[in-house]
Design a protein around this motif. Structure first.
Motif: not given
Length: 112
Positions: A80-83, A7-12, A88-89
């Motif tokens: 790749k998904a980490k902000t 489960i991640i942020k859409p822009f990632k 972040d998910g």
């Protein structure tokens, strides 16, 4: 064989997809989902009024990989998904007993 759900942020999504493609992951399912974790939603201001947004839009990625690929896939998704910010998910890893390709009847890792 394992099923990995992230489960991640859409822009990632594009970054994660490109990273998984580079690893040789052959297929994935992507679903737009809504939910909340520890952040419990947030408040938005629209035309001077505050609205409580309880469910945050997210993207769920599902991939099925051989046991040997699990660590690489998880590391790529995390990178790749980490902000570095809240929301972040999460990544879930599940063992699969069997996979069957409907078209050919193939079973097991060859059906991935």
């Amino acid at each position: 064989m394992n099923k990995i759900e992230a489960i991640i942020k859409p822009f990632k999504l594009d970054e994660v997809k490109e990273g998984l493609n580079a690893l040789g992951v052959q297929g994935m399912t992507v679903t737009e989902v809504k939910g909340f974790g520890r952040q419990k939603g947030h408040v938005e201001l629209y035309r001077g009024a505050e609205y409580d947004i309880a469910f945050i839009p997210k993207v769920k990625i599902e991939v099925v990989v051989a046991d040997a690929m699990v660590d690489k896939v998880v590391a790529t998704i995390m990178e790749k998904a980490k902000t570095g910010k809240i929301g972040d998910g999460k990544i879930f890893i599940m063992k699969l007993e069997e996979i069957i390709r409907i078209r050919t009847g193939e079973r097991g890792e060859i059906a991935i």
